[in-house]
Write a protein that holds these residues in place. Structure first.
Motif, PDB file in Angstrom:
ATOM      1  N   PHE A 126      34.887  40.578  46.226  1.00  0.00           N
ATOM      2  CA  PHE A 126      35.503  41.792  45.695  1.00  0.00           C
ATOM      3  C   PHE A 126      36.286  41.475  44.418  1.00  0.00           C
ATOM      4  O   PHE A 126      36.151  42.152  43.397  1.00  0.00           O
ATOM      5  CB  PHE A 126      36.433  42.398  46.749  1.00  0.00           C
ATOM      6  N   ALA A 127      37.088  40.423  44.485  1.00  0.00           N
ATOM      7  CA  ALA A 127      37.908  40.034  43.341  1.00  0.00           C
ATOM      8  C   ALA A 127      37.043  39.571  42.172  1.00  0.00           C
ATOM      9  O   ALA A 127      37.268  39.964  41.021  1.00  0.00           O
ATOM     10  CB  ALA A 127      38.882  38.940  43.746  1.00  0.00           C
ATOM     11  N   ALA A 128      36.043  38.757  42.464  1.00  0.00           N
ATOM     12  CA  ALA A 128      35.181  38.218  41.404  1.00  0.00           C
ATOM     13  C   ALA A 128      34.406  39.320  40.692  1.00  0.00           C
ATOM     14  O   ALA A 128      34.151  39.228  39.480  1.00  0.00           O
ATOM     15  CB  ALA A 128      34.222  37.190  41.993  1.00  0.00           C
ATOM     16  N   ASN A 129      34.036  40.365  41.412  1.00  0.00           N
ATOM     17  CA  ASN A 129      33.291  41.468  40.804  1.00  0.00           C
ATOM     18  C   ASN A 129      34.151  42.317  39.884  1.00  0.00           C
ATOM     19  O   ASN A 129      33.638  43.013  39.005  1.00  0.00           O
ATOM     20  CB  ASN A 129      32.679  42.361  41.892  1.00  0.00           C
ATOM     21  N   LEU A 130      35.466  42.269  40.085  1.00  0.00           N
ATOM     22  CA  LEU A 130      36.374  43.062  39.259  1.00  0.00           C
ATOM     23  C   LEU A 130      36.857  42.314  38.027  1.00  0.00           C
ATOM     24  O   LEU A 130      37.019  42.896  36.955  1.00  0.00           O
ATOM     25  CB  LEU A 130      37.574  43.513  40.085  1.00  0.00           C
ATOM     26  N   HIS A 131      37.105  41.013  38.182  1.00  0.00           N
ATOM     27  CA  HIS A 131      37.575  40.230  37.039  1.00  0.00           C
ATOM     28  C   HIS A 131      37.414  38.749  37.344  1.00  0.00           C
ATOM     29  O   HIS A 131      37.686  38.308  38.466  1.00  0.00           O
ATOM     30  CB  HIS A 131      39.045  40.531  36.732  1.00  0.00           C
ATOM     31  N   GLU A 132      36.983  38.000  36.356  1.00  0.00           N
ATOM     32  CA  GLU A 132      36.746  36.565  36.562  1.00  0.00           C
ATOM     33  C   GLU A 132      38.006  35.799  36.928  1.00  0.00           C
ATOM     34  O   GLU A 132      37.945  34.751  37.575  1.00  0.00           O
ATOM     35  CB  GLU A 132      36.129  35.962  35.301  1.00  0.00           C
ATOM     36  N   LYS A 133      39.183  36.337  36.560  1.00  0.00           N
ATOM     37  CA  LYS A 133      40.436  35.653  36.868  1.00  0.00           C
ATOM     38  C   LYS A 133      41.090  36.143  38.153  1.00  0.00           C
ATOM     39  O   LYS A 133      42.056  35.534  38.631  1.00  0.00           O
ATOM     40  CB  LYS A 133      41.443  35.820  35.715  1.00  0.00           C
ATOM     41  N   MET A 134      40.583  37.239  38.698  1.00  0.00           N
ATOM     42  CA  MET A 134      41.256  37.822  39.850  1.00  0.00           C
ATOM     43  C   MET A 134      41.170  36.903  41.065  1.00  0.00           C
ATOM     44  O   MET A 134      40.110  36.376  41.390  1.00  0.00           O
ATOM     45  CB  MET A 134      40.682  39.195  40.193  1.00  0.00           C
ATOM     46  N   ILE A 135      42.296  36.742  41.741  1.00  0.00           N
ATOM     47  CA  ILE A 135      42.373  35.933  42.955  1.00  0.00           C
ATOM     48  C   ILE A 135      42.422  36.876  44.154  1.00  0.00           C
ATOM     49  O   ILE A 135      43.316  37.722  44.252  1.00  0.00           O
ATOM     50  CB  ILE A 135      43.619  35.036  42.950  1.00  0.00           C
ATOM     51  N   GLY A 136      41.451  36.747  45.048  1.00  0.00           N
ATOM     52  CA  GLY A 136      41.430  37.551  46.259  1.00  0.00           C
ATOM     53  C   GLY A 136      41.999  36.763  47.419  1.00  0.00           C
ATOM     54  O   GLY A 136      41.639  35.603  47.635  1.00  0.00           O
TER      55      GLY A 136
END
Length: 206
Positions: A126-136
Motif C-alpha cells: 500500500f505504501a509503496a504504491n503511493l510513494h517510493e519513500k512512504m513507510i508502511g
C-alpha cells in the motif's frame, strides 16, 4: 526630587528592557516554532507522540527511532479504507514531493489501525504504491494501540463481515521532527501546498 526622577527613569528603562526580552524570548515561552504554529494543542505538543514499536513491510520490528530519521508526516489509517485513507495518504505524498522540489526531504509514514487484515506485506505494498519513500507500518493489536495512544488518535473496528468490515478512525496527519518530536498536525481540508508551506517553516527553525 532629582533622585526620584532618576529612580523613575531607571525603572522605566528596566521595564522597556524586560518587555523587549519578553517579546523576543520569553513571550513565546521559548518556543522556537511559535511563528510556524497555526493551532493550539491542549496540553502542548509534548502531550502527543512518543516511542512506538511496530512492524514494517519487510516483517521487521522497528521503533520510532528507526522511522523518524528526518522530518516525517505520520498518518493512521488502513489499507481497506474505501476513500478517506487513500486520499489523505496520497495528499501527504504530494506534500512530500512539493517539499522535495524545494530541497526539503520529508518521509511519509502510514501506520495501520487494522492489524487483523493489514499484514506487513499488505501495508508495505500500500505504501509503496503511493510513494517510493512512504513507510508502511503495522503490528499486533497491542502495538498498534500503543502507537495510537501515544499520538492521541482514535480507531474502532465496526461490527460486520469478518473480511469486509470498516474501521472508524481519526484523520489528522502529524508532522514529527527527529530533533523535537511532534510539532504540528494537519487537517483533511489542508492542501499539499499548505502542508508543504507549514512544514518548510518548521524545518527552517531547526
Amino acid at each position: 526630587m532629582t533622585r526620584v526622577f532618576a529612580l523613575l527613569a531607571a525603572a522605566f528603562v528596566a521595564a522597556l528592557v524586560g518587555g523587549a526580552w519578553f517579546l523576543t524570548r520569553g513571550g513565546n515561552g521559548g518556543d522556537k516554532f511559535a511563528q510556524c504554529r497555526s493551532s493550539q494543542i491542549a496540553g502542548g505538543t509534548e502531550s502527543i507522540g512518543g516511542p512506538f514499536e511496530l512492524v514494517n513491510g519487510n516483517g521487521e520490528t522497528i521503533t520510532d527511532k528507526d522511522v523518524i530519521t528526518e522530518p516525517s508526516i505520520v498518518y493512521f489509517g488502513y489499507t481497506f479504507c474505501p476513500d478517506v485513507c487513500p486520499m489523505d495518504a496520497a495528499r501527504n505524498a504530494d506534500a512530500v514531493d512539493v517539499l522535495a522540489e524545494r530541497g526539503i526531504s520529508v518521509t511519509p509514514v502510514f501506520i495501520s489501525v487494522d492489524p487483523d487484515r493489514d499484514t506487513p506485506e499488505a501495508v508495505g505494498d500500500f505504501a509503496a504504491n503511493l510513494h517510493e519513500k512512504m513507510i508502511g507500518l503495522t503490528g499486533s493489536l497491542e502495538q498498534v494501540k500503543a502507537a495510537s495512544k501515544a499520538y492521541k488518535t482514535y480507531f474502532k473496528k465496526n461490527e460486520g463481515d469478518e473480511d469486509y468490515y470498516l474501521v472508524d478512525h481519526s484523520t489528522f496527519s502529524y508532522l514529527v521532527l527527529p530533533e523535537a518530536g511532534f510539532v504540528e498536525f494537519f487537517r483533511r481540508d489542508e492542501t499539499a501546498e499548505q502542508m508543504a508551506d507549514k512544514t518548510a517553516c518548521f524545518v527552517g527553525k531547526i
